[in-house]
Design a protein around this motif. Structure first.
Motif, PDB file in Angstrom:
ATOM      1  N   THR A 150      34.388  58.628  40.108  1.00  0.00           N
ATOM      2  CA  THR A 150      35.084  59.565  39.216  1.00  0.00           C
ATOM      3  C   THR A 150      35.777  58.809  38.088  1.00  0.00           C
ATOM      4  OG1 THR A 150      37.056  59.484  40.612  1.00  0.00           O
ATOM      5  CG2 THR A 150      35.469  61.244  41.050  1.00  0.00           C
ATOM      6  N   TYR A 151      35.656  57.476  38.068  1.00  0.00           N
ATOM      7  CA  TYR A 151      36.269  56.641  37.039  1.00  0.00           C
ATOM      8  C   TYR A 151      35.599  56.864  35.688  1.00  0.00           C
ATOM      9  CZ  TYR A 151      37.401  52.443  34.368  1.00  0.00           C
ATOM     10  OH  TYR A 151      37.803  51.579  33.387  1.00  0.00           O
ATOM     11  N   GLY A 152      36.392  57.069  34.637  1.00  0.00           N
ATOM     12  CA  GLY A 152      35.881  57.142  33.268  1.00  0.00           C
ATOM     13  C   GLY A 152      34.810  58.196  33.051  1.00  0.00           C
ATOM     14  N   LYS A 153      33.842  57.813  32.204  1.00  0.00           N
ATOM     15  CA  LYS A 153      32.722  58.701  31.866  1.00  0.00           C
ATOM     16  C   LYS A 153      31.419  58.042  32.302  1.00  0.00           C
ATOM     17  CE  LYS A 153      34.054  58.454  27.716  1.00  0.00           C
ATOM     18  NZ  LYS A 153      34.809  58.314  26.544  1.00  0.00           N
ATOM     19  N   GLU A 154      30.357  58.810  32.270  1.00  0.00           N
ATOM     20  CA  GLU A 154      29.023  58.313  32.616  1.00  0.00           C
ATOM     21  C   GLU A 154      28.713  57.060  31.797  1.00  0.00           C
ATOM     22  OE1 GLU A 154      25.240  58.538  34.502  1.00  0.00           O
ATOM     23  OE2 GLU A 154      26.691  60.141  34.664  1.00  0.00           O
ATOM     24  N   GLY A 155      28.348  55.959  32.476  1.00  0.00           N
ATOM     25  CA  GLY A 155      27.957  54.732  31.789  1.00  0.00           C
ATOM     26  C   GLY A 155      29.093  53.774  31.493  1.00  0.00           C
ATOM     27  N   ASP A 156      30.354  54.134  31.772  1.00  0.00           N
ATOM     28  CA  ASP A 156      31.475  53.214  31.547  1.00  0.00           C
ATOM     29  C   ASP A 156      31.364  52.012  32.473  1.00  0.00           C
ATOM     30  OD1 ASP A 156      32.579  54.766  29.593  1.00  0.00           O
ATOM     31  OD2 ASP A 156      34.282  55.470  30.769  1.00  0.00           O
ATOM     32  N   THR A 157      32.070  50.914  32.129  1.00  0.00           N
ATOM     33  CA  THR A 157      32.056  49.697  32.935  1.00  0.00           C
ATOM     34  C   THR A 157      33.443  49.439  33.494  1.00  0.00           C
ATOM     35  OG1 THR A 157      30.300  48.745  31.589  1.00  0.00           O
ATOM     36  CG2 THR A 157      31.574  47.224  32.932  1.00  0.00           C
ATOM     37  N   LEU A 158      33.509  49.207  34.796  1.00  0.00           N
ATOM     38  CA  LEU A 158      34.747  48.857  35.484  1.00  0.00           C
ATOM     39  C   LEU A 158      34.661  47.390  35.863  1.00  0.00           C
ATOM     40  CD1 LEU A 158      37.418  49.678  36.929  1.00  0.00           C
ATOM     41  CD2 LEU A 158      36.021  50.231  38.911  1.00  0.00           C
ATOM     42  N   SER A 159      35.571  46.556  35.343  1.00  0.00           N
ATOM     43  CA  SER A 159      35.583  45.124  35.658  1.00  0.00           C
ATOM     44  C   SER A 159      36.577  44.866  36.778  1.00  0.00           C
ATOM     45  CB  SER A 159      35.977  44.308  34.436  1.00  0.00           C
ATOM     46  OG  SER A 159      35.013  44.459  33.430  1.00  0.00           O
ATOM     47  N   LEU A 160      36.130  44.191  37.826  1.00  0.00           N
ATOM     48  CA  LEU A 160      36.983  43.908  38.976  1.00  0.00           C
ATOM     49  C   LEU A 160      37.608  42.530  38.870  1.00  0.00           C
ATOM     50  CD1 LEU A 160      34.703  45.217  41.852  1.00  0.00           C
ATOM     51  CD2 LEU A 160      36.543  46.419  40.693  1.00  0.00           C
ATOM     52  N   ASP A 161      38.880  42.410  39.284  1.00  0.00           N
ATOM     53  CA  ASP A 161      39.557  41.127  39.371  1.00  0.00           C
ATOM     54  C   ASP A 161      39.283  40.475  40.724  1.00  0.00           C
ATOM     55  OD1 ASP A 161      40.714  41.453  36.858  1.00  0.00           O
ATOM     56  OD2 ASP A 161      42.465  42.463  37.686  1.00  0.00           O
ATOM     57  N   ILE A 162      39.201  41.308  41.760  1.00  0.00           N
ATOM     58  CA  ILE A 162      38.925  40.842  43.116  1.00  0.00           C
ATOM     59  C   ILE A 162      37.831  41.734  43.685  1.00  0.00           C
ATOM     60  CG2 ILE A 162      39.860  40.567  45.436  1.00  0.00           C
ATOM     61  CD1 ILE A 162      42.595  40.178  44.177  1.00  0.00           C
ATOM     62  N   ASP A 163      36.819  41.134  44.260  1.00  0.00           N
ATOM     63  CA  ASP A 163      35.749  41.915  44.874  1.00  0.00           C
ATOM     64  C   ASP A 163      35.362  41.285  46.205  1.00  0.00           C
ATOM     65  OD1 ASP A 163      33.773  39.894  44.472  1.00  0.00           O
ATOM     66  OD2 ASP A 163      33.422  40.598  42.455  1.00  0.00           O
ATOM     67  N   PRO A 164      34.499  41.926  46.980  1.00  0.00           N
ATOM     68  CA  PRO A 164      34.150  41.418  48.304  1.00  0.00           C
ATOM     69  C   PRO A 164      33.526  40.026  48.319  1.00  0.00           C
ATOM     70  CG  PRO A 164      33.465  43.688  48.098  1.00  0.00           C
ATOM     71  CD  PRO A 164      33.937  43.249  46.752  1.00  0.00           C
ATOM     72  N   THR A 165      33.021  39.539  47.192  1.00  0.00           N
ATOM     73  CA  THR A 165      32.404  38.214  47.191  1.00  0.00           C
ATOM     74  C   THR A 165      33.437  37.088  47.132  1.00  0.00           C
ATOM     75  OG1 THR A 165      32.147  38.196  44.781  1.00  0.00           O
ATOM     76  CG2 THR A 165      30.318  39.080  46.080  1.00  0.00           C
ATOM     77  N   VAL A 166      34.690  37.392  46.746  1.00  0.00           N
ATOM     78  CA  VAL A 166      35.710  36.345  46.629  1.00  0.00           C
ATOM     79  C   VAL A 166      36.965  36.606  47.446  1.00  0.00           C
ATOM     80  CG1 VAL A 166      34.963  35.642  44.329  1.00  0.00           C
ATOM     81  CG2 VAL A 166      36.714  37.389  44.545  1.00  0.00           C
ATOM     82  N   HIS A 167      37.170  37.810  47.959  1.00  0.00           N
ATOM     83  CA  HIS A 167      38.401  38.129  48.688  1.00  0.00           C
ATOM     84  C   HIS A 167      38.342  37.578  50.112  1.00  0.00           C
ATOM     85  CE1 HIS A 167      41.651  40.396  50.509  1.00  0.00           C
ATOM     86  NE2 HIS A 167      42.092  40.590  49.280  1.00  0.00           N
ATOM     87  N   PRO A 168      39.405  36.915  50.579  1.00  0.00           N
ATOM     88  CA  PRO A 168      39.390  36.309  51.907  1.00  0.00           C
ATOM     89  C   PRO A 168      39.170  37.311  53.040  1.00  0.00           C
ATOM     90  CG  PRO A 168      41.401  35.715  50.724  1.00  0.00           C
ATOM     91  CD  PRO A 168      40.614  36.621  49.844  1.00  0.00           C
ATOM     92  N   ALA A 169      39.523  38.565  52.857  1.00  0.00           N
ATOM     93  CA  ALA A 169      39.317  39.553  53.918  1.00  0.00           C
ATOM     94  C   ALA A 169      37.836  39.727  54.226  1.00  0.00           C
ATOM     95  CB  ALA A 169      39.926  40.892  53.505  1.00  0.00           C
ATOM     96  N   TRP A 170      36.970  39.527  53.236  1.00  0.00           N
ATOM     97  CA  TRP A 170      35.530  39.686  53.438  1.00  0.00           C
ATOM     98  C   TRP A 170      34.793  38.355  53.583  1.00  0.00           C
ATOM     99  CZ3 TRP A 170      37.829  43.059  49.802  1.00  0.00           C
ATOM    100  CH2 TRP A 170      37.821  44.391  50.188  1.00  0.00           C
ATOM    101  N   THR A 171      35.417  37.270  53.129  1.00  0.00           N
ATOM    102  CA  THR A 171      34.725  35.979  53.162  1.00  0.00           C
ATOM    103  C   THR A 171      35.108  35.137  54.368  1.00  0.00           C
ATOM    104  OG1 THR A 171      36.439  34.946  51.802  1.00  0.00           O
ATOM    105  CG2 THR A 171      34.509  35.864  50.654  1.00  0.00           C
TER     106      THR A 171
END
Length: 73
Positions: free
Chosen positions: A27-48
């Motif tokens: 539901t973020y923004g409009k169709e085709g918008d880009t959301l840039s993440l600061d922390i994601d599952p590839t770098v967060h210690p909870a997932w790594t």
């Protein structure tokens, strides 16, 4: 079901910290918008697995460890 009470659910691009882009429905923004993440599952210690080390910024970690050294840390 009532009409016009639900948010618009559409495809957006999610940019991970390593630069890869994944398409997700949101539901973020409009169709085709880009959301840039600061922390994601590839770098967060909870997932790594939590293998990252604490960085001692200004001696805070060592100050904490010295204060509570007798409690089994």
């Amino acid at each position: 079901m009532k009409k016009d009470i639900h948010p618009d659910y559409h495809l957006i691009d999610v940019k991970m910290t390593d630069g890869t882009i994944v398409q997700m429905r949101s539901t973020y923004g409009k169709e085709g918008d880009t959301l840039s993440l600061d922390i994601d599952p590839t770098v967060h210690p909870a997932w790594t697995g939590g293998t990252s080390r604490l960085m001692d910024a200004g001696g805070r970690v060592s100050k904490f460890k010295k204060k509570y050294e007798g409690l089994g840390f």
